[in-house]
Design a protein around this motif. Structure first.
Motif, mmCIF file in Angstrom:
data_model
loop_
_atom_site.group_PDB
_atom_site.id
_atom_site.type_symbol
_atom_site.label_atom_id
_atom_site.label_comp_id
_atom_site.label_asym_id
_atom_site.label_seq_id
_atom_site.Cartn_x
_atom_site.Cartn_y
_atom_site.Cartn_z
ATOM 1 N N ALA A 138 91.383 -99.501 67.564
ATOM 2 C CA ALA A 138 90.568 -98.684 67.977
ATOM 3 C C ALA A 138 89.865 -98.012 66.902
ATOM 4 C CB ALA A 138 90.776 -97.870 69.195
ATOM 5 N N PHE A 139 90.760 -97.214 66.108
ATOM 6 C CA PHE A 139 89.971 -96.383 65.129
ATOM 7 C C PHE A 139 89.348 -97.129 63.981
ATOM 8 C CE2 PHE A 139 91.104 -93.651 61.312
ATOM 9 C CZ PHE A 139 90.355 -92.818 61.573
ATOM 10 N N ILE A 140 89.875 -98.235 63.610
ATOM 11 C CA ILE A 140 89.174 -99.187 62.595
ATOM 12 C C ILE A 140 87.612 -99.522 63.273
ATOM 13 C CG2 ILE A 140 88.894 -101.346 61.591
ATOM 14 C CD1 ILE A 140 92.063 -101.000 61.304
ATOM 15 N N LEU A 141 87.611 -99.885 64.392
ATOM 16 C CA LEU A 141 86.379 -100.351 65.056
ATOM 17 C C LEU A 141 85.347 -99.069 65.305
ATOM 18 C CD1 LEU A 141 87.724 -102.667 67.851
ATOM 19 C CD2 LEU A 141 86.559 -103.211 65.928
ATOM 20 N N THR A 142 86.126 -97.898 65.406
ATOM 21 C CA THR A 142 85.085 -96.642 66.036
ATOM 22 C C THR A 142 84.668 -96.179 64.461
ATOM 23 O OG1 THR A 142 86.439 -96.040 67.870
ATOM 24 C CG2 THR A 142 85.274 -94.410 66.711
ATOM 25 N N LEU A 143 85.310 -96.336 63.584
ATOM 26 C CA LEU A 143 84.696 -95.860 62.340
ATOM 27 C C LEU A 143 83.884 -96.950 61.828
ATOM 28 C CD1 LEU A 143 87.726 -94.610 59.941
ATOM 29 C CD2 LEU A 143 85.961 -93.227 60.997
ATOM 30 N N ALA A 144 83.937 -98.204 62.161
ATOM 31 C CA ALA A 144 83.152 -99.317 61.903
ATOM 32 C C ALA A 144 81.546 -99.117 62.528
ATOM 33 C CB ALA A 144 83.533 -100.731 62.067
ATOM 34 N N ARG A 145 81.734 -98.627 63.623
ATOM 35 C CA ARG A 145 80.481 -98.511 64.538
ATOM 36 C C ARG A 145 79.697 -97.165 63.962
ATOM 37 N NH1 ARG A 145 78.759 -98.337 69.823
ATOM 38 N NH2 ARG A 145 76.673 -97.439 69.700
ATOM 39 N N PHE A 146 80.498 -96.109 63.557
ATOM 40 C CA PHE A 146 79.939 -94.752 63.492
ATOM 41 C C PHE A 146 79.514 -94.693 62.069
ATOM 42 C CE2 PHE A 146 80.409 -90.578 61.506
ATOM 43 C CZ PHE A 146 79.509 -89.820 62.314
ATOM 44 N N LEU A 147 79.895 -95.521 61.048
ATOM 45 C CA LEU A 147 79.497 -95.475 59.719
ATOM 46 C C LEU A 147 78.764 -96.894 59.291
ATOM 47 C CD1 LEU A 147 82.861 -94.325 57.757
ATOM 48 C CD2 LEU A 147 80.685 -92.778 58.224
ATOM 49 N N VAL A 157 89.242 -113.256 70.371
ATOM 50 C CA VAL A 157 88.670 -112.085 69.655
ATOM 51 C C VAL A 157 88.044 -113.037 68.664
ATOM 52 C CG1 VAL A 157 88.829 -110.245 68.026
ATOM 53 C CG2 VAL A 157 90.159 -110.193 70.167
ATOM 54 N N ALA A 158 88.501 -113.838 67.968
ATOM 55 C CA ALA A 158 87.789 -114.833 66.850
ATOM 56 C C ALA A 158 86.774 -115.194 67.370
ATOM 57 C CB ALA A 158 88.830 -115.852 66.282
ATOM 58 N N MET A 159 86.427 -115.831 68.696
ATOM 59 C CA MET A 159 85.334 -116.672 69.252
ATOM 60 C C MET A 159 84.360 -115.469 69.547
ATOM 61 S SD MET A 159 85.978 -119.868 68.941
ATOM 62 C CE MET A 159 86.829 -119.464 67.387
ATOM 63 N N MET A 160 84.820 -114.220 69.763
ATOM 64 C CA MET A 160 83.694 -113.329 70.185
ATOM 65 C C MET A 160 83.044 -112.776 69.005
ATOM 66 S SD MET A 160 85.932 -111.036 72.749
ATOM 67 C CE MET A 160 84.682 -109.721 73.037
ATOM 68 N N ASP A 161 81.714 -112.553 69.069
ATOM 69 C CA ASP A 161 81.031 -112.054 68.017
ATOM 70 C C ASP A 161 81.427 -110.331 67.805
ATOM 71 O OD1 ASP A 161 78.994 -110.924 66.341
ATOM 72 O OD2 ASP A 161 77.634 -112.246 66.903
ATOM 73 N N TYR A 162 82.049 -110.180 66.333
ATOM 74 C CA TYR A 162 82.563 -108.814 66.005
ATOM 75 C C TYR A 162 81.655 -107.825 66.220
ATOM 76 C CZ TYR A 162 80.147 -108.963 61.663
ATOM 77 O OH TYR A 162 79.286 -108.872 60.827
ATOM 78 N N ARG A 163 80.436 -108.053 66.089
ATOM 79 C CA ARG A 163 79.330 -106.884 66.375
ATOM 80 C C ARG A 163 78.945 -106.575 67.660
ATOM 81 N NH1 ARG A 163 75.181 -111.083 63.138
ATOM 82 N NH2 ARG A 163 76.362 -112.310 64.175
ATOM 83 N N LEU A 164 79.228 -107.567 68.457
ATOM 84 C CA LEU A 164 79.204 -107.071 69.909
ATOM 85 C C LEU A 164 80.561 -106.317 70.368
ATOM 86 C CD1 LEU A 164 77.891 -110.275 71.726
ATOM 87 C CD2 LEU A 164 76.537 -108.212 71.126
ATOM 88 N N ILE A 165 81.669 -106.683 69.547
ATOM 89 C CA ILE A 165 82.885 -105.896 69.900
ATOM 90 C C ILE A 165 82.631 -104.317 69.517
ATOM 91 C CG2 ILE A 165 85.286 -105.792 69.289
ATOM 92 C CD1 ILE A 165 85.332 -108.743 69.299
ATOM 93 N N VAL A 166 81.812 -104.244 68.362
ATOM 94 C CA VAL A 166 81.890 -103.074 67.774
ATOM 95 C C VAL A 166 80.758 -102.108 68.619
ATOM 96 C CG1 VAL A 166 81.064 -101.625 65.702
ATOM 97 C CG2 VAL A 166 82.341 -103.973 65.372
ATOM 98 N N GLY A 215 80.908 -105.192 59.375
ATOM 99 C CA GLY A 215 82.054 -106.192 59.209
ATOM 100 C C GLY A 215 82.994 -105.947 58.139
ATOM 101 N N SER A 216 82.331 -105.588 56.939
ATOM 102 C CA SER A 216 83.080 -105.062 55.779
ATOM 103 C C SER A 216 84.071 -103.926 56.143
ATOM 104 C CB SER A 216 82.085 -104.773 54.890
ATOM 105 O OG SER A 216 81.395 -105.835 54.260
ATOM 106 N N TYR A 217 83.617 -102.911 56.838
ATOM 107 C CA TYR A 217 84.573 -101.764 57.252
ATOM 108 C C TYR A 217 85.768 -102.338 58.094
ATOM 109 C CZ TYR A 217 80.616 -98.845 55.685
ATOM 110 O OH TYR A 217 79.619 -98.360 55.108
#
Length: 375
Positions: free
Chosen positions: A114-123, A57-66, A309-311
């Motif tokens: 999953a909830f953290i990622l979803t809120l980060a995507r939505f907001l 996960v660390a090596m993957m771009d978090y923006r693509l994960i989101v 990322g901050s979220y």
């Protein structure tokens, strides 16, 4: 890949290694001479295995994960939570686990990620403006209420509260307007006052809303003398922690814990082992490690120019801080007893996987925040 590996936050990785050492040490002491003896070896093996998804996960771009995994992970998480209610395994009055072969898996743990990622995507596309009530806040509440209700129904009050903490922290980070904050706090106070009033005025209705074992824990928290049989867990945990005094009784010298007076001493109640054997000094050093981990994450969030990322970081911080507080508070008499693990220290595969994935996401934000997004 090598360049990314060089950008790993060495402090966070070092803290995780310290947690692995502490966890294994304390679990070995807690289980010595019991039917769980040798569980510390399984703990080492779990840490060794969980490092792999953390680094991936660390090596993957978090923006693509989101972008590509947030909503699908949320849907899968909700489906798994529904499956828990249908085919889940019941242990000690709660149905929180799904059996996979000889192993048990707790979907509510991964649902937090999953909830953290979803809120980060939505907001994440607000670009600094305050969220609007009907367009952002109400849908965010909708995303929250589904997992909250499904987890509460298991029943798992401790994890349900974690979802509240994640929602509130990310909405706060999203620059909510003052009037929205006031309305939200007022609603929380009204609900809390209503629940309290039900307990003292309409107890019959209150007992229909709260599950029997939860009711017992609330009553013994308010007045332990009402039911000494159900309050002995917390009383013995407090006695064990207090008996450690300043420096503790020493490694593998915890008579109260090893004597079986504190249940789940290798899992949810592991702080009692630390308090008895390593005393105030050992407990403080553990809290300092948590503080340093949270501090490093705050620095990463502060430096991150991407809102999503901050979220993510703020959501992870909220999740960890509440779990740390809940676990320690319930064993020191500050909160009613709930079944929630002490992050990185308690024995448990689902909990450890969630925590390691959280660290992986935090490391990913640190590594990729200055990189251009690679599609």
């Amino acid at each position: 890949m090598i360049q990314k590996a060089k950008r790993l936050d060495g402090v966070i990785v070092g803290i995780v290694v310290c947690f692995a050492f502490i966890s294994t040490l304390v679990i070995e002491s807690a289980t010595m001479g019991t039917r769980y003896e040798g569980l510390h070896i399984a703990n080492i093996e779990m840490y060794a295995v969980m490092v792999i998804p953390m680094l991936l996960v660390a090596m993957m771009d978090y923006r693509l994960i989101v972008r590509y995994l947030s909503y699908p992970s949320y849907v899968v998480g909700v489906i798994l939570l529904v499956m828990v209610l249908v085919i889940g395994v019941n242990l000690n009055g709660s149905t929180r686990w799904i059996e996979i072969g000889s192993q048990q898996f707790q979907p509510s743990e991964l649902m937090k990620i999953a909830f953290i990622l979803t809120l980060a995507r939505f907001l994440g596309n607000l670009n600094g403006r305050s969220p609007r009530f009907w367009r952002e806040i109400v849908p965010a509440l909708g995303l929250f209420i589904i997992p909250f209700y499904l987890v509460f129904k298991q029943p798992d009050l401790g994890t349900s509260i974690v979802f509240i903490s994640i929602l509130v922290s990310i909405l706060w980070m999203a620059n909510m307007q003052l009037k929205q904050i006031v309305i939200g706090l007022s609603a929380i106070l009204v609900v809390a006052a209503g629940i309290t009033a039900l307990y003292f005025v309409q107890f019959d209705l209150f007992s229909k809303v709260i599950k029997p074992h939860q009711l017992e824990r609330i009553q013994t928290f308010i007045d332990p003398t009402l039911d000494p049989e159900n309050s002995w867990h917390v009383k013995n945990a407090q006695t064990a922690i207090g008996s450690g005094e300043l420096y503790g009784k020493g490694f593998m010298q915890g008579n109260l814990v090893q004597g079986g007076y504190v249940p789940y001493h290798y899992a949810d109640s592991i702080f009692a082992v630390i308090g008895e054997e390593f005393g105030f000094v050992g407990s403080t050093l553990l809290l300092l490690l948590y503080f340093l981990l949270i501090y490093r994450m705050i620095i990463i969030s502060y430096k991150c120019r991407d809102r999503a990322g901050s979220y993510i970081i703020v959501g992870i911080i909220a999740m960890l801080v509440l779990q740390i507080f809940e676990n320690i508070a319930m064993h020191t008499g500050l909160m009613p007893l709930t079944g929630i693990a002490l992050p990185f220290v308690s024995y448990g595969g689902s909990s450890l996987l969630t925590n390691m994935l959280s660290i992986g996401l935090a490391l990913s934000v640190h590594i990729h925040q200055d990189y251009p997004l690679a599609e």
